[in-house]
Design a protein around this motif. Structure first.
Motif, PDB file in Angstrom:
ATOM      1  N   PRO A  24       0.859  -1.221   0.014  1.00 35.19           N
ATOM      2  CA  PRO A  24       0.122  -0.186  -0.077  1.00 35.19           C
ATOM      3  C   PRO A  24       0.865   1.260  -0.013  1.00 35.19           C
ATOM      4  O   PRO A  24       0.616   2.234  -0.947  1.00 35.19           O
ATOM      5  CB  PRO A  24      -0.796  -0.037   1.295  1.00 35.19           C
ATOM      6  N   VAL A  66      -6.025   0.137  -8.117  1.00 30.46           N
ATOM      7  CA  VAL A  66      -5.114  -0.763  -7.640  1.00 30.46           C
ATOM      8  C   VAL A  66      -5.425  -2.166  -7.835  1.00 30.46           C
ATOM      9  O   VAL A  66      -6.423  -2.849  -7.705  1.00 30.46           O
ATOM     10  CB  VAL A  66      -4.680  -0.807  -6.133  1.00 30.46           C
ATOM     11  N   LEU A 110      -3.885  -6.386  -4.831  1.00 31.47           N
ATOM     12  CA  LEU A 110      -3.501  -6.160  -3.264  1.00 31.47           C
ATOM     13  C   LEU A 110      -4.966  -6.807  -2.821  1.00 31.47           C
ATOM     14  O   LEU A 110      -6.019  -6.832  -3.224  1.00 31.47           O
ATOM     15  CB  LEU A 110      -3.721  -4.434  -3.064  1.00 31.47           C
ATOM     16  N   ALA A 151      -4.933  -4.944   2.564  1.00 32.12           N
ATOM     17  CA  ALA A 151      -3.924  -3.726   1.894  1.00 32.12           C
ATOM     18  C   ALA A 151      -4.700  -2.712   1.396  1.00 32.12           C
ATOM     19  O   ALA A 151      -4.135  -1.572   1.599  1.00 32.12           O
ATOM     20  CB  ALA A 151      -3.166  -4.432   0.966  1.00 32.12           C
ATOM     21  N   VAL A 152      -5.812  -3.133   0.734  1.00 29.88           N
ATOM     22  CA  VAL A 152      -6.518  -1.807   0.190  1.00 29.88           C
ATOM     23  C   VAL A 152      -7.044  -0.890   1.252  1.00 29.88           C
ATOM     24  O   VAL A 152      -7.077   0.325   0.959  1.00 29.88           O
ATOM     25  CB  VAL A 152      -7.757  -2.393  -0.873  1.00 29.88           C
ATOM     26  N   SER A 153      -7.518  -1.310   2.051  1.00 34.81           N
ATOM     27  CA  SER A 153      -7.920  -0.642   3.496  1.00 34.81           C
ATOM     28  C   SER A 153      -6.721   0.110   3.986  1.00 34.81           C
ATOM     29  O   SER A 153      -6.951   1.548   4.168  1.00 34.81           O
ATOM     30  CB  SER A 153      -8.587  -1.636   4.551  1.00 34.81           C
ATOM     31  N   ASP A 154      -5.622  -0.413   4.000  1.00 36.42           N
ATOM     32  CA  ASP A 154      -4.260   0.335   4.565  1.00 36.42           C
ATOM     33  C   ASP A 154      -4.249   1.507   3.318  1.00 36.42           C
ATOM     34  O   ASP A 154      -3.865   2.595   4.023  1.00 36.42           O
ATOM     35  CB  ASP A 154      -3.264  -0.490   4.703  1.00 36.42           C
ATOM     36  N   LEU A 155      -4.215   1.286   2.176  1.00 35.39           N
ATOM     37  CA  LEU A 155      -4.129   2.386   1.188  1.00 35.39           C
ATOM     38  C   LEU A 155      -5.011   3.436   1.605  1.00 35.39           C
ATOM     39  O   LEU A 155      -4.524   4.601   1.414  1.00 35.39           O
ATOM     40  CB  LEU A 155      -4.053   1.588  -0.086  1.00 35.39           C
ATOM     41  N   THR A 181      -3.971   7.721   1.898  1.00 36.32           N
ATOM     42  CA  THR A 181      -3.903   8.714   0.568  1.00 36.32           C
ATOM     43  C   THR A 181      -5.138   9.458   0.595  1.00 36.32           C
ATOM     44  O   THR A 181      -6.324   8.843   1.027  1.00 36.32           O
ATOM     45  CB  THR A 181      -3.732   7.666  -0.493  1.00 36.32           C
ATOM     46  N   VAL A 212      -9.862   5.434  -3.856  1.00 29.61           N
ATOM     47  CA  VAL A 212      -9.447   4.056  -4.152  1.00 29.61           C
ATOM     48  C   VAL A 212     -10.366   3.186  -4.665  1.00 29.61           C
ATOM     49  O   VAL A 212     -11.473   2.925  -4.345  1.00 29.61           O
ATOM     50  CB  VAL A 212      -8.774   3.323  -2.887  1.00 29.61           C
TER      51      VAL A 212
END
Length: 213
Positions: free
Chosen positions: A67, A84, A87, A91-95, A99, A103
């Motif tokens: 992420p 993305v 992921l 990991a998408v949640s972390d990204l 940012t 997303v």
């Protein structure tokens, strides 16, 4: 009205033609571990993004290892949205937490749709290759995607973007069948790999919106 994303923009001339076609969003492919003529260096993508006019959404399309790498790339390229591939939902949640960009999580019909819907601002359903990349030019089962659109809207309020094998000739049927928030096309509007066809882009946008003129 179904929104349109024209993806894999690689030049200023194609960017201008996509905007003139009436696209709602433009996609720029950066840092993907697959061989594609649509990939750009981060600096090249940033230059193209910088001159996209107001009210046209810019989308970074990437396959990050983590992420943090995606978040850093968003800062470099300067897009409104990051799409993305590869992921997992965690990991998408972390990204999303690191940012300011919206997303979009890309997956296929067999992915963890509930997990992605909870983590991302939108879910893109694509036909992917063995590496998890889109741009295959192949369609998938639109009736299953239609059911997914309804489920994710009812349970999460998460919009679904339809991708995979769309063309100016079939996108109207796809929209009627699936009812997606948006449609996403790359290879279906190209004159050659990595080179867009201005007439095809305009025809795709018209067909997606149901405009017969």
């Amino acid at each position: 009205m179904t929104r349109t994303k024209l993806c894999g923009i690689t030049s200023a001339s194609d960017r201008a033609a996509a905007v003139a076609a009436g696209a709602d969003a433009l996609g720029f492919v950066v840092d993907v571990p697959v061989d594609t003529p649509r990939e750009l260096a981060p600096g090249t993508a940033a230059d193209l993004v910088a001159d996209v006019p107001p009210f046209v959404t810019t989308v970074l399309v990437t396959m990050p290892e983590a992420p943090g790498a995606a978040a850093d790339l968003v800062e470099t390229v300067g897009t409104d949205v990051v799409q993305v591939h590869g992921l997992d939902p965690a990991a998408v949640s972390d990204l999303a937490a690191t940012t300011d960009a919206r997303v979009v999580a890309a997956t296929d019909l067999d992915g963890d749709h509930a997990g992605y819907a909870a983590a991302a601002d939108a879910v893109l359903v694509d036909s992917v290759d063995d590496d998890g990349a889109g741009g295959t030019g192949e369609t998938h089962d639109w009736t299953r995607t239609r059911d997914l659109v309804r489920t994710l809207d009812d349970e999460y309020g998460t919009p679904v973007v339809l991708a995979g094998g769309l063309t100016p000739e079939n996108v109207a049927e796809a929209v009627e069948t699936v009812g997606p928030f948006a449609v996403d096309v790359a290879s279906g509007i190209e004159a050659a790999p990595g080179e867009k066809d201005a007439e095809a882009m305009a025809a795709f946008v018209r067909a997606a919106r149901g405009d017969e003129t």
